[in-house]
Design a protein around this motif. Sequence first.
Motif, PDB file in Angstrom:
ATOM      1  N   GLY A 169      -4.628   2.233   4.671  1.00  0.00           N
ATOM      2  CA  GLY A 169      -5.715   2.553   5.595  1.00  0.00           C
ATOM      3  C   GLY A 169      -5.669   1.637   6.794  1.00  0.00           C
ATOM      4  O   GLY A 169      -5.211   0.494   6.702  1.00  0.00           O
ATOM      5  N   SER A 170      -6.092   2.118   7.927  1.00  0.00           N
ATOM      6  CA  SER A 170      -6.124   1.344   9.180  1.00  0.00           C
ATOM      7  C   SER A 170      -4.780   0.694   9.497  1.00  0.00           C
ATOM      8  O   SER A 170      -4.723  -0.446   9.933  1.00  0.00           O
ATOM      9  CB  SER A 170      -7.212   0.274   9.117  1.00  0.00           C
ATOM     10  OG  SER A 170      -8.469   0.849   8.912  1.00  0.00           O
ATOM     11  N   GLY A 171      -3.691   1.420   9.219  1.00  0.00           N
ATOM     12  CA  GLY A 171      -2.370   0.935   9.583  1.00  0.00           C
ATOM     13  C   GLY A 171      -1.768  -0.093   8.649  1.00  0.00           C
ATOM     14  O   GLY A 171      -0.723  -0.652   8.935  1.00  0.00           O
ATOM     15  N   THR A 172      -2.427  -0.398   7.539  1.00  0.00           N
ATOM     16  CA  THR A 172      -1.896  -1.379   6.598  1.00  0.00           C
ATOM     17  C   THR A 172      -1.720  -0.752   5.220  1.00  0.00           C
ATOM     18  O   THR A 172      -2.393   0.224   4.873  1.00  0.00           O
ATOM     19  CB  THR A 172      -2.831  -2.596   6.447  1.00  0.00           C
ATOM     20  OG1 THR A 172      -4.071  -2.151   5.892  1.00  0.00           O
ATOM     21  CG2 THR A 172      -3.079  -3.281   7.773  1.00  0.00           C
ATOM     22  N   THR A 173      -0.822  -1.328   4.432  1.00  0.00           N
ATOM     23  CA  THR A 173      -0.652  -0.928   3.035  1.00  0.00           C
ATOM     24  C   THR A 173      -0.775  -2.183   2.184  1.00  0.00           C
ATOM     25  O   THR A 173      -0.100  -3.176   2.446  1.00  0.00           O
ATOM     26  CB  THR A 173       0.718  -0.257   2.808  1.00  0.00           C
ATOM     27  OG1 THR A 173       0.808   0.900   3.636  1.00  0.00           O
ATOM     28  CG2 THR A 173       0.888   0.160   1.361  1.00  0.00           C
ATOM     29  N   ASP A 174      -1.657  -2.143   1.202  1.00  0.00           N
ATOM     30  CA  ASP A 174      -1.888  -3.282   0.315  1.00  0.00           C
ATOM     31  C   ASP A 174      -1.800  -2.824  -1.134  1.00  0.00           C
ATOM     32  O   ASP A 174      -2.133  -1.674  -1.451  1.00  0.00           O
ATOM     33  CB  ASP A 174      -3.296  -3.869   0.527  1.00  0.00           C
ATOM     34  CG  ASP A 174      -3.495  -4.459   1.902  1.00  0.00           C
ATOM     35  OD1 ASP A 174      -2.585  -5.132   2.395  1.00  0.00           O
ATOM     36  OD2 ASP A 174      -4.582  -4.251   2.469  1.00  0.00           O
ATOM     37  N   PHE A 175      -1.407  -3.730  -2.002  1.00  0.00           N
ATOM     38  CA  PHE A 175      -1.492  -3.445  -3.432  1.00  0.00           C
ATOM     39  C   PHE A 175      -2.918  -3.700  -3.894  1.00  0.00           C
ATOM     40  O   PHE A 175      -3.556  -4.665  -3.476  1.00  0.00           O
ATOM     41  CB  PHE A 175      -0.529  -4.332  -4.233  1.00  0.00           C
ATOM     42  CG  PHE A 175       0.886  -3.840  -4.196  1.00  0.00           C
ATOM     43  CD1 PHE A 175       1.281  -2.755  -4.974  1.00  0.00           C
ATOM     44  CD2 PHE A 175       1.823  -4.456  -3.389  1.00  0.00           C
ATOM     45  CE1 PHE A 175       2.584  -2.295  -4.940  1.00  0.00           C
ATOM     46  CE2 PHE A 175       3.127  -4.007  -3.347  1.00  0.00           C
ATOM     47  CZ  PHE A 175       3.507  -2.922  -4.125  1.00  0.00           C
ATOM     48  N   VAL A 176      -3.406  -2.838  -4.758  1.00  0.00           N
ATOM     49  CA  VAL A 176      -4.712  -3.018  -5.380  1.00  0.00           C
ATOM     50  C   VAL A 176      -4.501  -3.546  -6.793  1.00  0.00           C
ATOM     51  O   VAL A 176      -5.143  -4.499  -7.225  1.00  0.00           O
ATOM     52  CB  VAL A 176      -5.490  -1.680  -5.427  1.00  0.00           C
ATOM     53  CG1 VAL A 176      -6.825  -1.856  -6.130  1.00  0.00           C
ATOM     54  CG2 VAL A 176      -5.683  -1.127  -4.025  1.00  0.00           C
ATOM     55  N   TYR A 177      -3.584  -2.896  -7.502  1.00  0.00           N
ATOM     56  CA  TYR A 177      -3.233  -3.294  -8.866  1.00  0.00           C
ATOM     57  C   TYR A 177      -1.714  -3.404  -8.922  1.00  0.00           C
ATOM     58  O   TYR A 177      -1.002  -2.450  -8.632  1.00  0.00           O
ATOM     59  CB  TYR A 177      -3.733  -2.242  -9.865  1.00  0.00           C
ATOM     60  CG  TYR A 177      -3.465  -2.592 -11.304  1.00  0.00           C
ATOM     61  CD1 TYR A 177      -4.312  -3.451 -11.993  1.00  0.00           C
ATOM     62  CD2 TYR A 177      -2.359  -2.074 -11.969  1.00  0.00           C
ATOM     63  CE1 TYR A 177      -4.072  -3.788 -13.311  1.00  0.00           C
ATOM     64  CE2 TYR A 177      -2.107  -2.393 -13.286  1.00  0.00           C
ATOM     65  CZ  TYR A 177      -2.965  -3.257 -13.953  1.00  0.00           C
ATOM     66  OH  TYR A 177      -2.712  -3.586 -15.263  1.00  0.00           O
ATOM     67  N   TYR A 178      -1.210  -4.596  -9.279  1.00  0.00           N
ATOM     68  CA  TYR A 178       0.237  -4.823  -9.277  1.00  0.00           C
ATOM     69  C   TYR A 178       0.549  -5.934 -10.288  1.00  0.00           C
ATOM     70  O   TYR A 178      -0.196  -6.915 -10.370  1.00  0.00           O
ATOM     71  CB  TYR A 178       0.698  -5.237  -7.879  1.00  0.00           C
ATOM     72  CG  TYR A 178       2.183  -5.469  -7.768  1.00  0.00           C
ATOM     73  CD1 TYR A 178       3.058  -4.408  -7.662  1.00  0.00           C
ATOM     74  CD2 TYR A 178       2.699  -6.756  -7.768  1.00  0.00           C
ATOM     75  CE1 TYR A 178       4.425  -4.605  -7.558  1.00  0.00           C
ATOM     76  CE2 TYR A 178       4.066  -6.977  -7.657  1.00  0.00           C
ATOM     77  CZ  TYR A 178       4.919  -5.891  -7.555  1.00  0.00           C
ATOM     78  OH  TYR A 178       6.269  -6.091  -7.463  1.00  0.00           O
TER      79      TYR A 178
END
Length: 161
Positions: free
Chosen positions: A27-36
């Motif tokens: 979202g908003s141009g970023t990708t993040d891990f939530v669960y990893y």
Amino acid sequence: MGGAVSLPCTARSGQGTPSRLEWRFQGSGTTDFVYYGDKLTDRYKDRAKFYPNELYLESVTRKDMGAYTCQVVGNNGLTENTVRLIVQVPPSKPLAQVPSSVTIGNRAVLTCVETDGSPPPTFKWFKNDMVMPEDPKTNTLFKNSSYTLDPKSGVLVRSQA
């Protein structure tokens, strides 16, 4: 805004336990891990709960709006599903920007601005307590008017006469 949401994971690993399961947020141009790596990441650990078939987010905000992808690696290879989260936020009071004066026969631009609503609101303009139609030719009371109105941007332009 501020409520909780449950995001389902319909991706499956086939027989047995998956060798890897992770959630990503884009979202908003970023990708993040939530669960990893079998745990919630720092950004989510205090406000999310992980279950094998869902991700539960507490107190969602506008920043949580985006695509959540559950990815499972198992005996059948990689499968994934994506859930799009839309966080609804009521609009604030709009701000109308109207020129203080316009010379007769000149073009006039009126704008209505509101930046809080999600999804973005649509706008209506009124003249003498009557809603102005998008196309003035569709209403007998406005058929002799020359303007363009964009309900998505909130811009009303009175054309030159």
